[in-house]
Design a protein around this motif. Sequence first.
Motif, mmCIF file in Angstrom:
data_model
loop_
_atom_site.group_PDB
_atom_site.id
_atom_site.type_symbol
_atom_site.label_atom_id
_atom_site.label_comp_id
_atom_site.label_asym_id
_atom_site.label_seq_id
_atom_site.Cartn_x
_atom_site.Cartn_y
_atom_site.Cartn_z
ATOM 1 N N LEU A 188 0.838 -1.349 -0.091
ATOM 2 C CA LEU A 188 0.135 0.054 0.129
ATOM 3 C C LEU A 188 0.753 1.112 -0.063
ATOM 4 O O LEU A 188 1.778 1.330 0.588
ATOM 5 N N PRO A 189 0.381 2.449 -0.621
ATOM 6 C CA PRO A 189 1.225 3.647 -0.686
ATOM 7 C C PRO A 189 1.074 4.300 0.668
ATOM 8 O O PRO A 189 0.299 4.067 1.453
ATOM 9 N N PRO A 190 2.278 4.853 0.909
ATOM 10 C CA PRO A 190 2.476 5.661 2.319
ATOM 11 C C PRO A 190 1.589 6.759 2.653
ATOM 12 O O PRO A 190 1.243 6.891 3.673
ATOM 13 N N GLU A 191 0.939 7.351 1.547
ATOM 14 C CA GLU A 191 0.193 8.409 1.700
ATOM 15 C C GLU A 191 -1.319 8.163 2.258
ATOM 16 O O GLU A 191 -2.109 8.661 3.033
ATOM 17 N N LEU A 192 -1.497 6.436 2.098
ATOM 18 C CA LEU A 192 -2.803 6.216 2.876
ATOM 19 C C LEU A 192 -2.765 6.061 4.324
ATOM 20 O O LEU A 192 -3.903 6.247 5.045
ATOM 21 N N PHE A 193 -1.778 6.188 5.035
ATOM 22 C CA PHE A 193 -1.568 6.007 6.301
ATOM 23 C C PHE A 193 -1.043 7.414 6.959
ATOM 24 O O PHE A 193 -1.230 7.593 8.197
ATOM 25 N N ALA A 194 -1.086 8.677 6.311
ATOM 26 C CA ALA A 194 -0.667 9.885 6.957
ATOM 27 C C ALA A 194 -1.820 10.610 6.998
ATOM 28 O O ALA A 194 -2.939 10.243 6.957
#
Length: 92
Positions: free
Chosen positions: A86-92
């Motif tokens: 999953l892309p890191p932007e999803l958790f920010a």
Amino acid sequence: MALQRRIRFIHGQLAWMVATVLVLAALGSLSYSLFFLLSLLGLVILMELTAPTNVSPEWRTRLRWLIVFGLVGFAYVIVRRLLEILPPELFA
């Protein structure tokens, strides 16, 4: 007789794990996580194939805890793989 069944179970699990290492090495995809998952799968399959019909010995009931801890490890591996994909932007 019970000791003989236990030793046969251990030999079956060891044979499964050695075969797993050999197949993964032949395919060029040997990793700790894949070996762990396939070994856990082998343990579950072996538990079901060798299950007694009448009485379950105490050593087999203790193996269930091993399977529970293995499933917790399996969940950890799956979550770690998902976090890699999953892309890191999803958790920010």
